[in-house]
Design an enzyme around this catalytic site. Structure first.
Site, PDB file in Angstrom:
ATOM      1  N   TYR A  53      15.284  16.619  60.557  1.00 45.70           N
ATOM      2  CA  TYR A  53      16.537  17.341  60.766  1.00 45.70           C
ATOM      3  C   TYR A  53      17.731  16.412  60.488  1.00 45.70           C
ATOM      4  O   TYR A  53      18.116  15.590  61.317  1.00 45.70           O
ATOM      5  CB  TYR A  53      16.634  17.889  62.187  1.00 45.70           C
ATOM      6  CG  TYR A  53      15.586  18.925  62.545  1.00 45.70           C
ATOM      7  CD1 TYR A  53      14.814  19.549  61.565  1.00 45.70           C
ATOM      8  CD2 TYR A  53      15.361  19.282  63.871  1.00 45.70           C
ATOM      9  CE1 TYR A  53      13.843  20.488  61.898  1.00 45.70           C
ATOM     10  CE2 TYR A  53      14.402  20.229  64.213  1.00 45.70           C
ATOM     11  CZ  TYR A  53      13.648  20.820  63.219  1.00 45.70           C
ATOM     12  OH  TYR A  53      12.694  21.748  63.560  1.00 45.70           O
ATOM     13  N   ARG A  67      17.672  33.358  63.041  1.00 47.54           N
ATOM     14  CA  ARG A  67      18.514  32.443  62.264  1.00 47.54           C
ATOM     15  C   ARG A  67      19.979  32.885  62.244  1.00 47.54           C
ATOM     16  O   ARG A  67      20.667  32.798  61.230  1.00 47.54           O
ATOM     17  CB  ARG A  67      17.971  32.280  60.849  1.00 47.54           C
ATOM     18  CG  ARG A  67      16.509  31.851  60.802  1.00 47.54           C
ATOM     19  CD  ARG A  67      16.046  31.535  59.393  1.00 47.54           C
ATOM     20  NE  ARG A  67      14.599  31.425  59.325  1.00 47.54           N
ATOM     21  CZ  ARG A  67      13.873  30.359  59.655  1.00 47.54           C
ATOM     22  NH1 ARG A  67      14.491  29.284  60.100  1.00 47.54           N
ATOM     23  NH2 ARG A  67      12.558  30.355  59.543  1.00 47.54           N
TER      24      ARG A  67
END
Length: 324
Positions: A56, A204
Site C-alpha cells: 500500500y 469501494r
C-alpha cells in the site's frame, strides 16, 4: 464499539476494523496529516483493529501507521500482508525468503517486533501449500506473528491450509455488491473457527451517503464496475438503498456494515478511508438491528448479483482464486 474474536485463538478486536489501503494513495492523493487525524478519530470511536500491507503505497501506509503508533502508543491489533512483487511483470512470491524479508521491512516501518496477524496477500499456486504454511507456522513459533491469514482464496484452500496449521483469518471482498463468499467461504470459516474479514465492505466508496463522481484513480478508473455504462447503472440502483437507510435515520455506510455484521459473529469488516468524517459514519453499525421487513426490502432493492460489471478486470485478477 462491540468486540469480536479474531479467530479461535486470536485476540478480541473491535467488530469493525479500519482498512489502511488509502493511506498509501491508492484511491487518489493523500497526505500524512489527514491519515493521522483519521487514526485519531478511529481510536476515539473504539476501533482497535487496523489492516495494512507492504504494497500500500510501497510502504507509505505502514510508515504512517508506525509514526502514529510511536506517537500515541495505543492498544491496537495490527494485520499486514506480503506476497506481491511490484516489478514491471507483477508477480506473486510466497517463498520463505521473500515473506521473511518483507515481514522484517514491515515491522521496521511499523516500529513493532511482531504483528498479531500476517497474511499471504495472494496464493502463489506454483508453490506447494505445505511449504507456505510451514513458513508461516515457523514465524508464529518465533513470535514474529500471532497468527496467519489468507486473502482472496477459495474454500478448498482454506480447508487445506487449516489442516496443516490453524488459519486465524481469511480476507476476501464481501459487500452488498460482491456476494461470492456466501457460496462457501463464510461457511468454511464458521465451521473451522476462522475469522472472516470482508474487505471493501462499502463497495469501494459506492455505499456512501453521497453518490461519488466516476473515479479516475489507478485501480477504480479501469475497474469494470466503475466504467460506463456500468458505473451509472450501479449508481442508479443504489439510490433506493440510500433512501431506505435515510428513512430509518441511519447512514448508508452504517446500514451496509450492519448488513455484513449480521451475517455471522465471525465477520469483522474492514472499511477503508483516510477521512475522519467518513469513519465516524460507521460507528452506529453494530447497534442497528433489521426487522424481517427490513431484510425483505434490502433483498428486493439489492438482490444477489445486482451490480453491473465484473468486480475485477482481467488485468486485476492476478492469483485470485475463483470457485463459483
Amino acid at each position: 464499539m462491540q468486540q469480536r474474536k479474531l479467530g479461535a485463538s486470536g485476540p478480541m478486536v473491535s467488530a469493525i476494523g479500519l482498512g489502511a489501503m488509502s493511506f498509501g494513495g491508492i484511491f487518489g492523493p493523500t497526505n500524512e496529516g489527514e491519515s493521522l487525524a483519521c487514526l485519531d478519530a478511529m481510536l476515539e470511536t473504539g476501533i482497535t483493529f487496523i489492516d495494512t500491507a507492504n504494497i500500500y503505497g510501497l510502504g507509505i501506509s505502514e510508515a504512517i501507521l508506525g509514526k502514529w503508533l510511536t506517537s500515541r502508543k495505543p492498544q491496537v491489533t495490527l494485520a499486514t500482508k506480503a506476497s506481491f512483487i511490484a516489478d514491471p511483470d507483477r508477480r506473486i512470491d510466497n517463498s520463505e525468503g521473500h515473506l521473511r524479508a518483507e515481514l522484517e521491512k514491515s515491522l521496521k516501518r511499523l516500529g513493532r517486533d511482531h504483528v498479531e496477524l500476517f497474511y499471504i496477500h495472494r496464493r502463489e499456486h506454483a508453490r506447494p501449500l505445505e511449504e507456505v504454511i510451514g513458513t508461516l507456522s515457523r514465524l508464529i513459533a518465533e513470535g514474529k506473528i500471532g497468527g496467519y491469514g489468507l486473502s482472496e482464496v477459495a474454500p478448498y484452500t482454506i480447508r487445506a491450509a487449516h489442516a496443516l496449521h490453524p488459519v486465524t483469518a481469511v480476507q476476501n471482498e464481501y459487500s452488498l455488491w460482491t456476494r461470492a463468499p456466501e457460496l462457501g467461504v463464510i461457511q468454511a470459516c464458521r465451521a473451522l473457527g476462522i475469522a472472516f474479514i470482508p474487505f471493501s465492505p462499502l463497495a469501494r466508496g459506492m455505499l456512501g451517503d453521497t453518490p461519488i463522481p466516476r473515479p479516475e484513480d489507478g485501480f477504480r478508473g479501469t475497474n469494470p464496475r466503475f466504467t460506463e455504462p456500468n458505473f451509472s447503472a450501479n449508481l442508479a440502483k443504489l439510490a433506493p438503498f440510500r433512501a431506505f437507510a435515510a428513512e430509518r435515520g441511519w447512514s448508508t455506510p452504517a446500514t451496509a456494515l450492519a448488513w455484513i455484521l449480521q451475517q455471522g459473529d465471525h465477520l469483522i469488516p474492514i472499511p477503508g478511508t483516510r477521512h475522519a468524517r467518513n469513519l465516524r459514519q460507521w460507528t452506529e453499525a453494530p447497534k442497528i438491528r433489521f426487522t424481517p421487513d427490513d431484510w425483505a426490502k434490502i433483498d428486493r432493492l439489492l438482490p444477489p448479483g445486482w451490480a453491473e460489471g465484473d468486480r475485477y478486470g482481467d488485468h486485476q485478477l492476478l492469483a485470485i482464486e475463483r470457485y463459483c
